[in-house]
Enzyme design. Structure first.
Site, PDB file in Angstrom:
ATOM      1  N   ARG A   1      -3.137   5.731  -3.636  1.00  0.00           N
ATOM      2  CA  ARG A   1      -1.836   5.055  -3.537  1.00  0.00           C
ATOM      3  C   ARG A   1      -0.788   5.802  -4.338  1.00  0.00           C
ATOM      4  O   ARG A   1      -1.068   6.303  -5.432  1.00  0.00           O
ATOM      5  CB  ARG A   1      -1.941   3.615  -4.035  1.00  0.00           C
ATOM      6  CG  ARG A   1      -2.832   2.827  -3.116  1.00  0.00           C
ATOM      7  CD  ARG A   1      -2.711   1.351  -3.274  1.00  0.00           C
ATOM      8  NE  ARG A   1      -3.796   0.730  -2.521  1.00  0.00           N
ATOM      9  CZ  ARG A   1      -4.132  -0.533  -2.605  1.00  0.00           C
ATOM     10  NH1 ARG A   1      -3.462  -1.332  -3.408  1.00  0.00           N
ATOM     11  NH2 ARG A   1      -5.123  -1.021  -1.895  1.00  0.00           N
TER      12      ARG A   1
ATOM     13  N   VAL B   1      -6.673 -10.657   7.708  1.00  0.00           N
ATOM     14  CA  VAL B   1      -7.614 -11.777   7.540  1.00  0.00           C
ATOM     15  C   VAL B   1      -6.861 -13.100   7.615  1.00  0.00           C
ATOM     16  O   VAL B   1      -5.669 -13.168   7.324  1.00  0.00           O
ATOM     17  CB  VAL B   1      -8.375 -11.701   6.185  1.00  0.00           C
ATOM     18  CG1 VAL B   1      -9.448 -10.633   6.214  1.00  0.00           C
ATOM     19  CG2 VAL B   1      -7.423 -11.491   5.024  1.00  0.00           C
TER      20      VAL B   1
ATOM     21  N   TRP C   1       0.840  -1.197   0.000  1.00  0.00           N
ATOM     22  CA  TRP C   1       0.000   0.000   0.000  1.00  0.00           C
ATOM     23  C   TRP C   1       0.875   1.248   0.000  1.00  0.00           C
ATOM     24  O   TRP C   1       0.959   1.951   1.006  1.00  0.00           O
ATOM     25  CB  TRP C   1      -0.925  -0.006   1.227  1.00  0.00           C
ATOM     26  CG  TRP C   1      -1.949  -1.082   1.146  1.00  0.00           C
ATOM     27  CD1 TRP C   1      -3.083  -1.059   0.399  1.00  0.00           C
ATOM     28  CD2 TRP C   1      -1.944  -2.344   1.822  1.00  0.00           C
ATOM     29  NE1 TRP C   1      -3.776  -2.237   0.567  1.00  0.00           N
ATOM     30  CE2 TRP C   1      -3.111  -3.041   1.432  1.00  0.00           C
ATOM     31  CE3 TRP C   1      -1.073  -2.954   2.711  1.00  0.00           C
ATOM     32  CZ2 TRP C   1      -3.426  -4.313   1.904  1.00  0.00           C
ATOM     33  CZ3 TRP C   1      -1.382  -4.217   3.177  1.00  0.00           C
ATOM     34  CH2 TRP C   1      -2.544  -4.886   2.776  1.00  0.00           C
TER      35      TRP C   1
ATOM     36  N   ALA D   1     -14.583 -10.484   5.478  1.00  0.00           N
ATOM     37  CA  ALA D   1     -14.372  -9.133   4.939  1.00  0.00           C
ATOM     38  C   ALA D   1     -13.896  -9.241   3.501  1.00  0.00           C
ATOM     39  O   ALA D   1     -13.309 -10.252   3.108  1.00  0.00           O
ATOM     40  CB  ALA D   1     -13.339  -8.395   5.776  1.00  0.00           C
TER      41      ALA D   1
ATOM     42  N   HIS E   1      -6.678   2.062   1.432  1.00  0.00           N
ATOM     43  CA  HIS E   1      -7.765   1.117   1.148  1.00  0.00           C
ATOM     44  C   HIS E   1      -8.941   1.480   2.066  1.00  0.00           C
ATOM     45  O   HIS E   1      -8.798   2.347   2.940  1.00  0.00           O
ATOM     46  CB  HIS E   1      -7.315  -0.343   1.351  1.00  0.00           C
ATOM     47  CG  HIS E   1      -6.638  -0.630   2.666  1.00  0.00           C
ATOM     48  ND1 HIS E   1      -6.334  -1.898   3.088  1.00  0.00           N
ATOM     49  CD2 HIS E   1      -6.222   0.184   3.673  1.00  0.00           C
ATOM     50  CE1 HIS E   1      -5.749  -1.858   4.268  1.00  0.00           C
ATOM     51  NE2 HIS E   1      -5.675  -0.609   4.652  1.00  0.00           N
TER      52      HIS E   1
ATOM     53  N   GLN F   1     -13.103   1.939  -3.841  1.00  0.00           N
ATOM     54  CA  GLN F   1     -13.231   0.573  -3.308  1.00  0.00           C
ATOM     55  C   GLN F   1     -14.569   0.421  -2.595  1.00  0.00           C
ATOM     56  O   GLN F   1     -15.190   1.402  -2.182  1.00  0.00           O
ATOM     57  CB  GLN F   1     -12.107   0.284  -2.298  1.00  0.00           C
ATOM     58  CG  GLN F   1     -10.739   0.113  -2.945  1.00  0.00           C
ATOM     59  CD  GLN F   1      -9.716  -0.513  -1.994  1.00  0.00           C
ATOM     60  OE1 GLN F   1      -9.885  -0.510  -0.777  1.00  0.00           O
ATOM     61  NE2 GLN F   1      -8.647  -1.049  -2.567  1.00  0.00           N
TER      62      GLN F   1
END
Ligand code: FA5
Length: 346
Positions: free
Chosen positions: A203, A260, A157, A314, A177, A217
């Site tokens: 970004r 995650v 990122w 997610a 994000h 997003q």
């Protein structure tokens, strides 16, 4: 002074009858009814100097005259307008058969259209829409998502810093994000949670046909008892089928995102060739949607949500790449150049 009101009336009405065009009418209005130097306004202003008895009589007469002159002025204006139309018609200079000039209609940006369709699909599945800030704290964008200052995943990122760029929890950056919104929501709410977060992310990247420094997003977060990867897949499949047709399929491939476990890249089979390979999907048969996974239990715990009882899924999807394929746009940079020749095609 009482005499001046009838006198003024005669004079003003005679002058009005002489006013034969718009300019003369405007001059007349300034002269008799103008706020600064109008004659009648002068009379009304002078009332204060009159003895009480006279003030009452002259005041009533002057106010009545004001109403009368305003009405006469409007009448004369309308008469002049009608006369002008009649003259134009008789002179043949107005072609009443001429079609009206078309008015340009605005339209929604193709990315906005894609976004609205996607949000409608999530709403119909019981998700609420929430938003988060675009200028974000390092803490929400990285730290709280298990991406500490020295973590190699920060390279994924490339960040636009708002302040000096020292990675501190309070440092400000343009969010890279929409995932920080997950933390903001879990800080405030206990399960069951079912939200989507649309928004811009930024970004520090070189741009090319599939990369922009600003993108849209849609973050998805659900936390409840008994949620599994199957729920994640079913939800994303349901949304994509609604947007791209009921025959669509979804593919999850192992990937890594620190927040995650397990993590996945999500793709859908190409709506143009149904997976056999074509120009739309660059011969791969698949269209990239974004990243996804099961919310890391450590994050649930930090948010005060018992990971032994609750699980969450997610996802974060990039809208521009979807819109490119949906509308056959070959280069992502076309979206934000504001070239009407491009935008008017949608
Ligand atoms: C993320 O941004 C993660 N936050 C997604 C996520 C959310 C994972 C929740 C797990 C759980 P990634 O960097 O892969 O992941 O970006 C997601 C999507 O954003 C990409 O698939 C792509 O469609 C889009 N995207 C990323 N970078 C760019 C870019 N420079 N220009 C345009 N679109 C981009």
């Amino acid at each position: 002074m009482a005499d001046t009101v009838p006198h003024l009336r005669t004079e003003a009405l005679a002058a009005l009858a002489e006013a034969a065009d718009d300019a003369a009418l405007a001059t007349w209005h300034v002269r008799y009814l103008g706020r600064k130097e109008g004659r009648l306004t002068g009379v009304l202003r002078g009332l204060a100097q009159l003895p009480v008895e006279e003030r009452r009589a002259v005041g009533a007469a002057a106010n009545a005259l004001k109403a009368e002159l305003e009405a006469a002025y409007e009448e004369q204006r309308e008469a002049l307008r009608r006369m002008a139309v009649r003259q134009a018609l008789e002179g043949g200079s107005v072609d009443v058969t001429l079609p009206p000039r078309p008015r340009a209609r605005g339209r929604l940006h193709p990315v906005t259209q894609t976004l609205r369709q996607m949000l409608d699909a999530f709403r119909s599945m019981g998700f609420s829409i929430v938003e988060g800030p675009e200028v974000e704290l390092d803490y929400y964008n990285f730290e709280a998502l298990r991406i500490p200052a020295d973590h190699p995943a920060r390279d994924m990122w490339d960040t636009l810093w708002v302040d000096d760029g020292t990675p501190r929890p309070r440092s400000l950056l343009m969010r890279t994000h929409t995932s920080p919104a997950q933390i903001r929501v879990m800080e405030q709410h206990q399960p069951p949670i079912r939200i989507v977060v649309p928004g811009r992310a930024y970004r520090h990247e070189a741009t090319d046909t599939t990369h922009e420094w600003m993108m849209t997003q849609v973050e998805v977060l659900a936390v409840d008892e008994g949620l599994t990867l199957a729920h994640l897949k079913g939800t994303l499949l349901g949304v994509m089928q609604r947007l791209f047709g009921s025959e669509r399929r979804i593919r999850l491939q192992c990937s890594y995102f620190p927040f995650v476990e397990p993590g996945a890249e999500v793709a859908m089979d190409c709506f143009n060739c149904a997976g056999t390979g074509c120009a739309t999907c660059h011969q791969s048969g698949w269209i990239e949607m974004g990243g996804a996974g099961m919310v890391h239990p450590e994050i649930l715990e930090r948010m005060g949500i018992d990971p032994a009882r609750y699980t969450g899924f997610a996802a974060g999807m990039g809208l521009e790449r979807l819109a490119m394929q949906l509308y056959g746009v070959p280069d992502m940079r076309f979206f934000y150049q504001n070239d009407l020749r491009m935008l008017q095609q949608f």
